[in-house]
Design an enzyme around this catalytic site. Structure first.
Site, PDB file in Angstrom:
ATOM      1  N   GLU A  64       0.844  -1.196   0.000  1.00  0.00           N
ATOM      2  CA  GLU A  64       0.000   0.000   0.000  1.00  0.00           C
ATOM      3  C   GLU A  64       0.887   1.256   0.000  1.00  0.00           C
ATOM      4  O   GLU A  64       1.996   1.248   0.552  1.00  0.00           O
ATOM      5  CB  GLU A  64      -0.880   0.015   1.257  1.00  0.00           C
ATOM      6  CG  GLU A  64      -1.858   1.185   1.339  1.00  0.00           C
ATOM      7  CD  GLU A  64      -2.497   1.322   2.716  1.00  0.00           C
ATOM      8  OE1 GLU A  64      -1.890   0.872   3.712  1.00  0.00           O
ATOM      9  OE2 GLU A  64      -3.597   1.888   2.798  1.00  0.00           O
ATOM     10  N   LYS A 133     -10.334   1.002  -1.140  1.00  0.00           N
ATOM     11  CA  LYS A 133     -10.320   0.545   0.258  1.00  0.00           C
ATOM     12  C   LYS A 133     -11.675   0.779   0.938  1.00  0.00           C
ATOM     13  O   LYS A 133     -12.137   1.918   1.053  1.00  0.00           O
ATOM     14  CB  LYS A 133      -9.214   1.304   0.987  1.00  0.00           C
ATOM     15  CG  LYS A 133      -8.866   0.824   2.365  1.00  0.00           C
ATOM     16  CD  LYS A 133      -7.675   1.641   2.890  1.00  0.00           C
ATOM     17  CE  LYS A 133      -7.121   1.151   4.193  1.00  0.00           C
ATOM     18  NZ  LYS A 133      -5.937   1.944   4.621  1.00  0.00           N
ATOM     19  N   CYS A 165      -4.686  -2.960   3.883  1.00  0.00           N
ATOM     20  CA  CYS A 165      -4.239  -2.560   5.221  1.00  0.00           C
ATOM     21  C   CYS A 165      -5.334  -2.679   6.280  1.00  0.00           C
ATOM     22  O   CYS A 165      -5.726  -3.781   6.651  1.00  0.00           O
ATOM     23  CB  CYS A 165      -3.673  -1.140   5.149  1.00  0.00           C
ATOM     24  SG  CYS A 165      -2.621  -0.722   6.547  1.00  0.00           S
TER      25      CYS A 165
END
Lengths: 303, 78
Positions: A64, A133, A165
């Site tokens: 990321e 995300k 993440c």
């Protein structure tokens, strides 16, 4: 790895080995597009290292924020999916004939501004997957939350989903990817201290609870305030770690994984077939007898 | 202590393997291919797979888990 839970998997099935390389690198906290291009240079350099060190690699995975880091000016260095920085990565995938996973911070995706976006580029240099995300790391990451979690066919029988993440802290996104048919979930991260234990726990839980290969790439280095610990890892569908990079060092890990095993688990596992049983609770009770109770008894997802 | 015969599930899996059963599958196709297989269900008792499955109401099984849940749900009475 126990692939059939208690009951044996019957019959023959074909598998192909998917050769995966994950890198953990320290991006510059970009303040200018020149910085962004230096980060792109770094990723491309590591793609060359991967091709040299692991000939025949099918899938290259980078962390990321690999293009921009996550400094105070990240919103000033956004890129476009059809822009020159992404094009350089696409060209490299085509040159090497590999699939690549990259995570730019994108100016706009389908009308939404400021999207933390994982992309998969195929071996022809085409973007075949975009994922925004779903769970930005709030409040510090004021990016637009995503709206879906698609699964795309990858090389060697793989069905790929990406999560990013902090997504991995939420069981829903793992389940969404697995329920959509992913046999490999790729988690790209800029995950930092003090969550180095949570990193391992959540990766293992994501793999085990969804019976899916998990492939991760996490940043290393220290930026204006955060320590990115690395520990990129690749995990089996039973939650065991196949390989893991060290803490804090730029590194590459490589594993051969067998995505079709996951497909077979979902057909043949009798106990602990979670991707089916979670929506068929108590299915062996006489009142249900094969079609279990639904999820509507959970209040957590009701408004 | 009473000893129970508990290998019926194992015997069903063996019958599936012999008949190359894979999932998803309809109940009809499963029984067409493996219904005549003898399944030992007690120390002194064997029945055909078709007989073992006679109370299953589902017409198809998405996976092996659904089959076994349907089988147990149709045979284990409270």
């Amino acid at each position: 790895m126990n692939i059939g839970s208690t009951h044996a998997i019957s019959g023959k099935f074909e598998v192909e080995a998917l050769s995966v390389v994950c890198v953990q690198v320290p991006p510059i906290s970009a303040q200018t597009m020149e910085d962004v291009n230096k980060n792109v240079d770094q990723i491309i350099d590591w793609m060359d290292k991967a091709a040299f060190g692991f000939p025949g690699v099918d899938l290259f995975v980078s962390p990321e924020c690999g293009l921009q880091g996550f400094g105070p000016l990240w919103n000033d260095v956004l890129v476009d999916l059809d822009g020159p920085e992404i094009q350089r990565l696409r060209d490299k995938c085509k040159e090497l004939g590999v699939y690549g996973v990259f995570n730019p911070l994108v100016r706009e995706v389908r009308g939404r501004k400021g999207c933390n976006t994982a992309i998969i580029v195929n071996d022809q240099g085409e973007i075949v997957h975009e994922y925004v995300k779903m769970n930005p790391w709030i409040p510090g990451e004021a990016s637009h939350p995503g709206w879906d979690c698609k699964v795309v066919d990858g090389p060697k029988g793989s069905k790929l989903a990406t999560i990013i993440c902090a997504d991995g802290d939420y069981p829903e996104i793992w389940r969404e990817a697995a329920f959509g048919g992913a046999n490999v979930i790729i988690r790209v991260s800029h995950y930092m201290a003090p969550w180095d234990r949570a990193w391992e726990i959540t990766n293992k839980a994501g793999a085990y609870c969804n019976q899916v290969y998990v492939v991760t790439a996490n940043s290393v280095g220290i930026d204006e305030g955060y320590s990115y610990f690395g520990r990129s890892m690749i995990l089996n569908p039973d939650g065991t770690i196949i390989c893991e990079a060290p803490m804090g060092l730029p590194w590459m890990i490589k594993a051969d994984i067998y995505p079709q095993i996951v497909d077979q688990i979902r057909k043949e596992a009798v106990t602990s077939n979670f991707v089916w049983t979670f929506k068929n609770r108590g299915a062996s009770h006489q009142d249900f007898a094969g079609v279990g109770d639904t999820l509507d008894k959970y209040t957590a997802y009701q408004k | 202590m009473q000893k129970f015969y508990l290998a019926a599930g194992h015997n069903v899996i063996r019958a599936f393997s012999k008949a190359n059963i894979s999932f998803p599958i309809t109940k009809k196709e499963l029984l067409d291919r493996a219904g005549k297989a003898a399944i030992q269900v007690d120390f002194d008792k064997s029945i055909t797979l078709a007989d073992y499955c006679k109370d299953i109401k589902l017409d198809k099984f998405a996976n092996k888990s659904q089959f076994f849940n349907a089988l147990i749900g149709s045979t284990f009475k409270l």
